[in-house]
Every structure is written in C-alpha cells, then in structure tokens.
Design an enzyme around this catalytic site. Sequence first.
Site, PDB file in Angstrom:
ATOM      1  N   TYR A   1       0.820  -1.221   0.000  1.00  0.00           N
ATOM      2  CA  TYR A   1       0.000   0.000   0.000  1.00  0.00           C
ATOM      3  C   TYR A   1       0.854   1.273   0.000  1.00  0.00           C
ATOM      4  CZ  TYR A   1      -4.628  -2.141   0.538  1.00  0.00           C
ATOM      5  OH  TYR A   1      -5.810  -2.809   0.323  1.00  0.00           O
TER       6      TYR A   1
ATOM      7  N   PHE B   1      -4.816   7.562   6.853  1.00  0.00           N
ATOM      8  CA  PHE B   1      -5.221   6.233   7.315  1.00  0.00           C
ATOM      9  C   PHE B   1      -4.175   5.155   7.034  1.00  0.00           C
ATOM     10  CE2 PHE B   1      -7.115   6.998   3.100  1.00  0.00           C
ATOM     11  CZ  PHE B   1      -6.581   5.939   2.373  1.00  0.00           C
TER      12      PHE B   1
ATOM     13  N   ARG C   1     -14.338  -4.124  -9.744  1.00  0.00           N
ATOM     14  CA  ARG C   1     -14.648  -2.928  -8.937  1.00  0.00           C
ATOM     15  C   ARG C   1     -16.171  -2.789  -8.763  1.00  0.00           C
ATOM     16  NH1 ARG C   1     -10.382  -0.236  -6.518  1.00  0.00           N
ATOM     17  NH2 ARG C   1     -11.678   1.627  -6.561  1.00  0.00           N
TER      18      ARG C   1
ATOM     19  N   THR D   1     -15.828   2.110  -1.858  1.00  0.00           N
ATOM     20  CA  THR D   1     -14.878   1.930  -0.752  1.00  0.00           C
ATOM     21  C   THR D   1     -15.595   1.944   0.601  1.00  0.00           C
ATOM     22  OG1 THR D   1     -13.247   3.125  -2.072  1.00  0.00           O
ATOM     23  CG2 THR D   1     -12.740   2.827   0.269  1.00  0.00           C
TER      24      THR D   1
ATOM     25  N   ARG E   1     -19.111  -5.206  -0.747  1.00  0.00           N
ATOM     26  CA  ARG E   1     -18.929  -4.290   0.384  1.00  0.00           C
ATOM     27  C   ARG E   1     -20.254  -3.930   1.051  1.00  0.00           C
ATOM     28  NH1 ARG E   1     -14.004  -0.838  -2.393  1.00  0.00           N
ATOM     29  NH2 ARG E   1     -12.286  -1.864  -1.330  1.00  0.00           N
TER      30      ARG E   1
ATOM     31  N   ASN F   1     -13.100  -3.209   4.847  1.00  0.00           N
ATOM     32  CA  ASN F   1     -14.108  -3.304   3.788  1.00  0.00           C
ATOM     33  C   ASN F   1     -13.969  -4.537   2.905  1.00  0.00           C
ATOM     34  OD1 ASN F   1     -11.869  -2.510   2.427  1.00  0.00           O
ATOM     35  ND2 ASN F   1     -12.694  -0.608   1.614  1.00  0.00           N
TER      36      ASN F   1
ATOM     37  N   HIS G   1     -10.003  -5.961  -1.699  1.00  0.00           N
ATOM     38  CA  HIS G   1      -9.208  -5.015  -2.486  1.00  0.00           C
ATOM     39  C   HIS G   1      -9.296  -5.442  -3.944  1.00  0.00           C
ATOM     40  CE1 HIS G   1      -5.792  -2.716  -4.079  1.00  0.00           C
ATOM     41  NE2 HIS G   1      -5.503  -3.818  -4.747  1.00  0.00           N
TER      42      HIS G   1
ATOM     43  N   GLU H   1       0.508  -5.280  -9.209  1.00  0.00           N
ATOM     44  CA  GLU H   1      -0.013  -5.956  -8.009  1.00  0.00           C
ATOM     45  C   GLU H   1      -0.013  -7.478  -8.178  1.00  0.00           C
ATOM     46  OE1 GLU H   1      -2.839  -2.288  -6.402  1.00  0.00           O
ATOM     47  OE2 GLU H   1      -3.785  -4.142  -7.069  1.00  0.00           O
TER      48      GLU H   1
HETATM   49  P1  IDP Z   1     -10.328   1.172  -2.802  1.00  0.00           P
HETATM   50  O1  IDP Z   1      -9.864  -0.013  -1.963  1.00  0.00           O
HETATM   51  O2  IDP Z   1     -11.830   1.185  -2.955  1.00  0.00           O
HETATM   52  O3  IDP Z   1      -9.608   1.276  -4.125  1.00  0.00           O
HETATM   53  P2  IDP Z   1      -8.688   3.402  -1.779  1.00  0.00           P
HETATM   54  O4  IDP Z   1      -9.128   4.811  -1.690  1.00  0.00           O
HETATM   55  O5  IDP Z   1      -7.642   3.028  -2.785  1.00  0.00           O
HETATM   56  O6  IDP Z   1     -10.009   2.498  -1.960  1.00  0.00           O
HETATM   57  O7  IDP Z   1      -8.162   3.013  -0.321  1.00  0.00           O
HETATM   58  C1  IDP Z   1      -7.462   1.805  -0.091  1.00  0.00           C
HETATM   59  C2  IDP Z   1      -7.964   1.193   1.191  1.00  0.00           C
HETATM   60  O8  IDP Z   1      -7.623   2.046   2.276  1.00  0.00           O
HETATM   61  C3  IDP Z   1      -9.488   1.047   1.296  1.00  0.00           C
HETATM   62  O9  IDP Z   1      -9.989  -0.101   0.645  1.00  0.00           O
HETATM   63  C4  IDP Z   1      -9.689   0.976   2.805  1.00  0.00           C
HETATM   64  O10 IDP Z   1      -9.381  -0.326   3.331  1.00  0.00           O
HETATM   65  C5  IDP Z   1      -8.624   1.958   3.297  1.00  0.00           C
HETATM   66  N1  IDP Z   1      -9.214   3.289   3.500  1.00  0.00           N
HETATM   67  C6  IDP Z   1      -9.592   4.189   2.556  1.00  0.00           C
HETATM   68  N2  IDP Z   1     -10.108   5.301   3.111  1.00  0.00           N
HETATM   69  C7  IDP Z   1     -10.040   5.118   4.456  1.00  0.00           C
HETATM   70  C8  IDP Z   1     -10.421   5.913   5.570  1.00  0.00           C
HETATM   71  O11 IDP Z   1     -10.922   7.044   5.442  1.00  0.00           O
HETATM   72  N3  IDP Z   1     -10.185   5.378   6.811  1.00  0.00           N
HETATM   73  C9  IDP Z   1      -9.634   4.131   6.991  1.00  0.00           C
HETATM   74  N4  IDP Z   1      -9.265   3.351   5.955  1.00  0.00           N
HETATM   75  C10 IDP Z   1      -9.470   3.827   4.707  1.00  0.00           C
END
Ligand code: IDP
Length: 140
Positions: free
Chosen positions: A51, A59, A87, A93, A104, A114, A117, A128
């Site tokens: 990541y 976060f 997706r 998300t 989700r 959530n 990934h 990846e």
């Molecule tokens: P995605 O997984 O839907 O592509 P991203 O914005 O790339 O979303 O964020 C990666 C991961 O980081 C998310 O799936 C989630 O687990 C975590 N994440 C994203 N936003 C937050 C937040 O506001 N608080 C805590 N964890 C977050």
Amino acid sequence: MAIERTLSIIKPDATKRNLTGKINAKFEDAGLRIIAQKRIHLSPAQAGQFYIVHKDRPFYGELVEFMASGPVVVQVLEGENAIAKNREVMGATNPANADEGTIRKEFALSVGENSVHGSDAPETAKEEIAFFFSGLELVG
Ligand code: IDP
C-alpha cells in the site's frame, strides 16, 4: 472487449468471518474466473509495501496494521473487462455508499475494514499481480 486480469485480496475482516466462499461466489457469478489463489499472512512490512502509494494518507498506519492483522486470500481474477467488473462487484470503498448486492454492501464492516481489495487500472493490476504471483502460478 478485452480479456483482462486483476489482483483481488479478500481482507482479514472477511477471512476471519469465513466469507471467502461467499465472496468467491460473487466473483464467479459475475463471470470472473479465479485463475490463482493463495492464503497468506502479510507482515506489517509487506502490507506497508503493497500500500506504499497511500503512505501519505492519514489512514496509512491503520490500513497497514489491519492488513497484517490476520490472513488474507490473494487472487487473480480473469475475464472480460475484469478490472472494472471486479470494482463493480466490490462496490464503493465506504460500504455506506455501496450499491445493493455488492460485496462491500453485504459484508464490509467500515470504510477501512471493507472486505476486499481490487486493482484500479491495467498498470496497477500488472504490478499488483507480480507482487504476489509468479507467471507459473497463473492458470488461465
Ligand atoms: P479502494 O480499496 O476502494 O480502491 P482506496 O481509496 O484506494 O479504496 O483506499 C485503499 C484502502 O484504504 C481502502 O480499501 C480501505 O481499506 C482503506 N481506507 C480508505 N479510506 C479510508 C479511511 O478514510 N479510513 C480508513 N481506511 C481507509
């Protein structure tokens, strides 16, 4: 339409609740073929590396700790438009914003925990997949 491959991870909140089979059924029902799959437990260093693109986000620390908190199932999904299709099946998300029927919406506990990934573009999918799998492990 192009046949694509994408990297999927079933996250610790979902493996802990025995949701791997239910989540895989969603992928397969959507026409995505699981061409590689393994259960691993990431170290914090490995999760942090995966990541790394989020290293400046507030976060990041929480995300790395969560991803190393239990086993994950890493997998490669193949199919027409697999990146966007995955997706779609995952949902937004934040589960509060996810559409009905998505993984989700059904399973995620919070915006952080959530459940899944999925790669967001062809270039990241390639990187990846290579992070977790050798070419020999991809059985299309
Ligand atoms: P995605 O997984 O839907 O592509 P991203 O914005 O790339 O979303 O964020 C990666 C991961 O980081 C998310 O799936 C989630 O687990 C975590 N994440 C994203 N936003 C937050 C937040 O506001 N608080 C805590 N964890 C977050």
